[in-house]
Write a protein that holds these residues in place. Structure first.
Motif, PDB file in Angstrom:
ATOM      1  N   GLY A 173      40.539  33.808  59.618  1.00  0.00           N
ATOM      2  CA  GLY A 173      39.560  33.076  58.655  1.00  0.00           C
ATOM      3  C   GLY A 173      39.046  32.845  56.726  1.00  0.00           C
ATOM      4  N   ARG A 174      40.658  33.377  56.729  1.00  0.00           N
ATOM      5  CA  ARG A 174      40.471  33.592  54.874  1.00  0.00           C
ATOM      6  C   ARG A 174      41.713  32.228  54.895  1.00  0.00           C
ATOM      7  NH1 ARG A 174      44.124  36.031  51.924  1.00  0.00           N
ATOM      8  NH2 ARG A 174      45.455  35.253  54.057  1.00  0.00           N
ATOM      9  N   GLU A 175      42.090  32.187  55.930  1.00  0.00           N
ATOM     10  CA  GLU A 175      43.246  30.869  56.289  1.00  0.00           C
ATOM     11  C   GLU A 175      43.021  29.909  56.342  1.00  0.00           C
ATOM     12  OE1 GLU A 175      46.483  30.959  55.463  1.00  0.00           O
ATOM     13  OE2 GLU A 175      46.067  33.208  55.070  1.00  0.00           O
ATOM     14  N   ALA A 176      41.331  29.851  56.727  1.00  0.00           N
ATOM     15  CA  ALA A 176      40.715  28.635  57.610  1.00  0.00           C
ATOM     16  C   ALA A 176      39.857  28.721  56.147  1.00  0.00           C
ATOM     17  CB  ALA A 176      39.625  29.041  59.122  1.00  0.00           C
ATOM     18  N   GLY A 177      39.049  29.301  56.140  1.00  0.00           N
ATOM     19  CA  GLY A 177      38.604  29.094  54.589  1.00  0.00           C
ATOM     20  C   GLY A 177      39.165  28.211  53.408  1.00  0.00           C
ATOM     21  N   VAL A 178      40.163  28.750  53.217  1.00  0.00           N
ATOM     22  CA  VAL A 178      41.204  28.792  52.221  1.00  0.00           C
ATOM     23  C   VAL A 178      41.640  26.515  52.563  1.00  0.00           C
ATOM     24  CG1 VAL A 178      43.438  28.766  50.958  1.00  0.00           C
ATOM     25  CG2 VAL A 178      41.550  30.764  51.046  1.00  0.00           C
ATOM     26  N   GLY A 179      42.040  26.219  53.726  1.00  0.00           N
ATOM     27  CA  GLY A 179      42.343  25.737  53.963  1.00  0.00           C
ATOM     28  C   GLY A 179      41.362  24.460  54.256  1.00  0.00           C
ATOM     29  N   LEU A 180      40.464  24.652  54.272  1.00  0.00           N
ATOM     30  CA  LEU A 180      39.367  23.478  54.201  1.00  0.00           C
ATOM     31  C   LEU A 180      38.938  23.407  53.070  1.00  0.00           C
ATOM     32  CD1 LEU A 180      36.506  25.196  56.800  1.00  0.00           C
ATOM     33  CD2 LEU A 180      37.893  23.043  56.915  1.00  0.00           C
ATOM     34  N   LEU A 181      38.275  24.662  51.372  1.00  0.00           N
ATOM     35  CA  LEU A 181      38.286  24.150  49.841  1.00  0.00           C
ATOM     36  C   LEU A 181      39.287  23.891  49.399  1.00  0.00           C
ATOM     37  CD1 LEU A 181      35.985  27.095  50.071  1.00  0.00           C
ATOM     38  CD2 LEU A 181      35.487  24.591  50.468  1.00  0.00           C
ATOM     39  N   SER A 182      41.025  24.102  49.404  1.00  0.00           N
ATOM     40  CA  SER A 182      41.392  24.099  48.650  1.00  0.00           C
ATOM     41  C   SER A 182      42.115  22.423  48.043  1.00  0.00           C
ATOM     42  CB  SER A 182      43.058  25.175  48.891  1.00  0.00           C
ATOM     43  OG  SER A 182      43.390  24.480  49.992  1.00  0.00           O
ATOM     44  N   SER A 183      42.346  22.086  48.937  1.00  0.00           N
ATOM     45  CA  SER A 183      42.177  20.575  48.965  1.00  0.00           C
ATOM     46  C   SER A 183      41.652  19.607  48.434  1.00  0.00           C
ATOM     47  CB  SER A 183      42.686  19.553  50.858  1.00  0.00           C
ATOM     48  OG  SER A 183      43.870  20.263  50.809  1.00  0.00           O
ATOM     49  N   MET A 321      40.211  20.701  63.145  1.00  0.00           N
ATOM     50  CA  MET A 321      40.662  21.983  62.880  1.00  0.00           C
ATOM     51  C   MET A 321      40.773  22.870  62.227  1.00  0.00           C
ATOM     52  SD  MET A 321      44.665  20.415  63.045  1.00  0.00           S
ATOM     53  CE  MET A 321      45.737  21.685  63.391  1.00  0.00           C
ATOM     54  N   GLY A 322      40.565  22.715  60.676  1.00  0.00           N
ATOM     55  CA  GLY A 322      39.869  23.871  60.009  1.00  0.00           C
ATOM     56  C   GLY A 322      38.861  24.562  60.173  1.00  0.00           C
ATOM     57  N   VAL A 323      37.541  24.102  61.002  1.00  0.00           N
ATOM     58  CA  VAL A 323      36.851  24.313  60.909  1.00  0.00           C
ATOM     59  C   VAL A 323      36.819  25.417  62.429  1.00  0.00           C
ATOM     60  CG1 VAL A 323      33.923  24.151  61.815  1.00  0.00           C
ATOM     61  CG2 VAL A 323      35.282  22.761  60.165  1.00  0.00           C
ATOM     62  N   CYS A 324      37.080  24.780  64.059  1.00  0.00           N
ATOM     63  CA  CYS A 324      37.060  25.713  64.228  1.00  0.00           C
ATOM     64  C   CYS A 324      38.813  26.633  64.815  1.00  0.00           C
ATOM     65  CB  CYS A 324      38.232  24.206  65.943  1.00  0.00           C
ATOM     66  SG  CYS A 324      37.399  23.324  66.775  1.00  0.00           S
ATOM     67  N   SER A 325      38.946  26.851  63.672  1.00  0.00           N
ATOM     68  CA  SER A 325      40.121  28.299  63.468  1.00  0.00           C
ATOM     69  C   SER A 325      38.836  28.801  62.668  1.00  0.00           C
ATOM     70  CB  SER A 325      41.733  27.894  62.452  1.00  0.00           C
ATOM     71  OG  SER A 325      41.915  26.745  63.004  1.00  0.00           O
ATOM     72  N   LEU A 326      37.970  28.526  61.845  1.00  0.00           N
ATOM     73  CA  LEU A 326      37.216  29.533  60.613  1.00  0.00           C
ATOM     74  C   LEU A 326      35.891  30.152  61.734  1.00  0.00           C
ATOM     75  CD1 LEU A 326      35.990  30.866  58.636  1.00  0.00           C
ATOM     76  CD2 LEU A 326      34.368  28.626  58.245  1.00  0.00           C
ATOM     77  N   ILE A 327      35.605  29.311  62.877  1.00  0.00           N
ATOM     78  CA  ILE A 327      34.894  30.197  63.907  1.00  0.00           C
ATOM     79  C   ILE A 327      35.550  30.623  65.082  1.00  0.00           C
ATOM     80  CG2 ILE A 327      33.328  28.938  66.419  1.00  0.00           C
ATOM     81  CD1 ILE A 327      32.809  26.616  64.800  1.00  0.00           C
ATOM     82  N   GLY A 328      36.878  30.622  65.466  1.00  0.00           N
ATOM     83  CA  GLY A 328      37.466  31.127  66.475  1.00  0.00           C
ATOM     84  C   GLY A 328      38.196  32.460  65.300  1.00  0.00           C
ATOM     85  N   SER A 329      37.949  32.544  63.944  1.00  0.00           N
ATOM     86  CA  SER A 329      38.164  33.606  63.845  1.00  0.00           C
ATOM     87  C   SER A 329      37.134  35.202  63.566  1.00  0.00           C
ATOM     88  CB  SER A 329      38.846  33.633  62.407  1.00  0.00           C
ATOM     89  OG  SER A 329      37.433  32.862  61.284  1.00  0.00           O
ATOM     90  N   LEU A 330      36.203  34.352  63.682  1.00  0.00           N
ATOM     91  CA  LEU A 330      35.219  34.793  64.063  1.00  0.00           C
ATOM     92  C   LEU A 330      34.591  35.840  65.115  1.00  0.00           C
ATOM     93  CD1 LEU A 330      32.135  32.730  62.435  1.00  0.00           C
ATOM     94  CD2 LEU A 330      33.034  34.524  60.981  1.00  0.00           C
ATOM     95  N   ILE A 331      35.311  35.162  66.083  1.00  0.00           N
ATOM     96  CA  ILE A 331      35.516  36.072  67.050  1.00  0.00           C
ATOM     97  C   ILE A 331      36.370  37.084  67.897  1.00  0.00           C
ATOM     98  CG2 ILE A 331      33.152  34.152  67.998  1.00  0.00           C
ATOM     99  CD1 ILE A 331      35.725  33.500  69.696  1.00  0.00           C
ATOM    100  N   ALA A 332      37.630  36.602  67.361  1.00  0.00           N
ATOM    101  CA  ALA A 332      38.878  36.738  67.380  1.00  0.00           C
ATOM    102  C   ALA A 332      39.101  38.837  67.492  1.00  0.00           C
ATOM    103  CB  ALA A 332      40.353  36.486  66.324  1.00  0.00           C
ATOM    104  N   GLY A 333      37.828  38.853  66.067  1.00  0.00           N
ATOM    105  CA  GLY A 333      37.680  40.721  66.009  1.00  0.00           C
ATOM    106  C   GLY A 333      37.258  41.163  68.096  1.00  0.00           C
ATOM    107  N   ARG A 334      36.574  40.927  67.768  1.00  0.00           N
ATOM    108  CA  ARG A 334      35.724  41.168  69.047  1.00  0.00           C
ATOM    109  C   ARG A 334      36.652  41.206  70.531  1.00  0.00           C
ATOM    110  NH1 ARG A 334      29.739  39.612  68.353  1.00  0.00           N
ATOM    111  NH2 ARG A 334      29.233  40.054  66.262  1.00  0.00           N
ATOM    112  N   VAL A 335      37.151  39.971  70.620  1.00  0.00           N
ATOM    113  CA  VAL A 335      38.089  39.747  71.593  1.00  0.00           C
ATOM    114  C   VAL A 335      39.038  40.286  71.806  1.00  0.00           C
ATOM    115  CG1 VAL A 335      39.736  37.959  72.703  1.00  0.00           C
ATOM    116  CG2 VAL A 335      37.234  37.057  71.901  1.00  0.00           C
TER     117      VAL A 335
END
Length: 469
Positions: A173-183, A321-335
């Motif tokens: 989730g952090r990687e997705a967030g950084v990818g969305l914001l850093s550029s 891709m970044g938004v979907c990665s962020l969403i996916g990271s929110l459920i990754a722990g439960r999965v």
């Protein structure tokens, strides 16, 4: 294929039994990594490193182009930095396993601070020249190659094994967030002043170094043999001088030191990594899926550019891709808590393959946007589970070398994928279709590797310690 489990009782020995104040060894299924000591400080330091690197990565090619007025020079310098990092990564893995990782993390942060500050001052004062630019581009590659593995390696001593999947999902989730914001942030900063992204990166690197100072030495109270290396049935090729030299027997200690020489540790790391039961298959799987995704991503980008698609619309693909990665990271722990890691890998591989297939028949913008975005939704669960298992089941004294072996082998093949995709688009008729077909073939190969190798039988996170790496 029946699961190959371990029964060595040394795994159940707690840190308290060893006289060390550290993370409990018992199951932590109901807990969060945030509730373990030092994890928040480690995460802050790691995030500072990632964000500072993202700002520098965005700004350096622009600064290089402004100085040289050559796209080739700007691209060549960036590529050269990557090559330097890849060459030094195996050496860095040995360094990380032989020295205090907290100190190496501090050195990494301070090194990035110096590089960012130097470049910012030179750009601001108009004194930047080609030698300084080359030095500023190569230095981050040297720092990352030699010291970068310390951040991942120290985590092994900060959290229990069964929390690795949750910790990895947080990082995704952090990687997705950084990818969305850093550029966008780096773009705004560069638009204000060309030196500002490097100055901000230097400050952030300093914050990371400060946070690293607050971590305990070597993660806890030094490296502790938790029995994993012995459980896997192989020696890592190193000798502990103190263990082989009771009392003050200097001669025996010197023999142990000689056996643990740098070259010996380097060779032992590769031998250990490539002779495990499951780890070599994880490396092969990672290399295959990485080549498929990197080639398809680059091919899609170049194909859209050649068709005259606007930069904004191309950017939307990566934003999706970044938004979907962020969403996916929110459920990754439960999965990862509910499904066996092997099943997650197979399911993710199947769905990734399904996302590749439509691009063989339709290369329209809408298809590219939807398919690549959906792939981003799947990757966090795959990474959290499989790589969480890999690092969680690697003994602490092998963390740096295993990381370097994995990053080197996966990175070398991944680095070739953009070149191959660009060549196909430039010189072959129906180039993107060929790239998509190749991605499908590699995606199918990754699925077969997951289904027919020991990866298939990796259990849920709370049972990782029962399964041989």
């Amino acid at each position: 294929m029946p699961a190959n489990t371990e029964t060595n009782p040394s795994v159940s020995v707690s840190n308290a039994d060893l006289g060390i104040s550290s993370v409990p060894a018992q199951s932590s299924k109901a807990r969060s990594p945030w509730r373990t000591p030092h994890y928040a400080m480690w995460f802050t330091a790691d995030t500072a490193d990632v964000f500072a690197d993202a700002l520098q990565t965005f700004a350096l090619p622009l600064i290089a182009f402004e100085l040289s007025q050559s796209k080739f020079v700007a691209g060549a310098l960036t590529t050269l930095s990557m090559i330097v990092m890849m060459v030094l990564t195996p050496i860095g893995g040995v360094i990380v396993d032989r020295h205090d990782r907290r100190t190496l993390m501090i050195g990494q942060g301070l090194g990035q601070l110096v590089v960012g500050a130097l470049l910012a001052v030179c750009v601001a004062t108009g004194t930047l020249n080609l030698p300084i630019l080359v030095l500023s581009v190569l230095a981050p590659g040297v720092i990352s190659g030699l010291l970068g593995a310390s951040t991942d390696a120290i985590l092994r001593s900060l959290i229990p094994t069964d929390l690795y999947a949750k910790a990895q999902s947080v990082r995704e989730g952090r990687e997705a967030g950084v990818g969305l914001l850093s550029s966008p942030i780096s773009g705004v900063l560069y638009g204000l002043f060309a030196w500002l992204p490097m100055a901000v990166a230097a400050v952030i690197s300093g914050v990371g170094a400060i946070c690293s100072c607050l971590l305990p030495k070597q993660g806890m109270a030094g490296v502790v043999d938790d029995g994993m290396t012995g459980n896997d049935g192989a020696d890592d090729g190193t000798v502990d001088a103190e263990a082989s030299a009771p009392g003050d027997d200097v001669e025996a200690a010197n023999i142990g030191s000689l056996a643990s020489s740098f070259a010996c540790d380097f060779a032992a790391g590769w031998k250990w990594s490539l002779t495990r039961r499951t780890l070599p298959w994880i490396i092969v799987f990672g290399a295959v899926i990485n080549v498929a995704f990197a080639g398809l991503e680059t091919g899609a980008q170049l194909m859209l550019i050649a068709r005259g698609v606007s930069a904004f619309n191309i950017g939307l693909v990566f934003t999706g891709m970044g938004v979907c990665s962020l969403i996916g990271s929110l459920i990754a722990g439960r999965v990862s808590d509910r499904l066996a890691t092997g099943h997650i890998v197979m399911l993710s591989s199947l769905l990734t393959f399904a996302c590749f297939v439509p691009l063989v028949f339709d290369s329209g913008y809408g298809t590219v946007l939807v398919c690549l975005s959906l792939i981003g939704l799947l990757l966090p669960s795959l990474n959290a589970s499989l790589f969480g298992f890999m690092y969680g089941r690697t003994s602490e004294d092998m963390q740096g070398r295993v990381s370097s072996v994995f990053e080197t082998l996966v990175g070398v093949f991944g680095a070739c994928a953009p070149f191959a995709a660009g060549w196909a688009l430039q010189y072959l008729d129906g180039g993107f279709t060929i790239v998509a077909v190749a991605a499908c073939a590699l995606g199918l190969a990754a699925l077969l590797i997951a289904a027919l190798s020991p990866i298939r039988d990796i259990p849920t996170a709370d049972r990782w310690e029962e399964y041989v790496l």
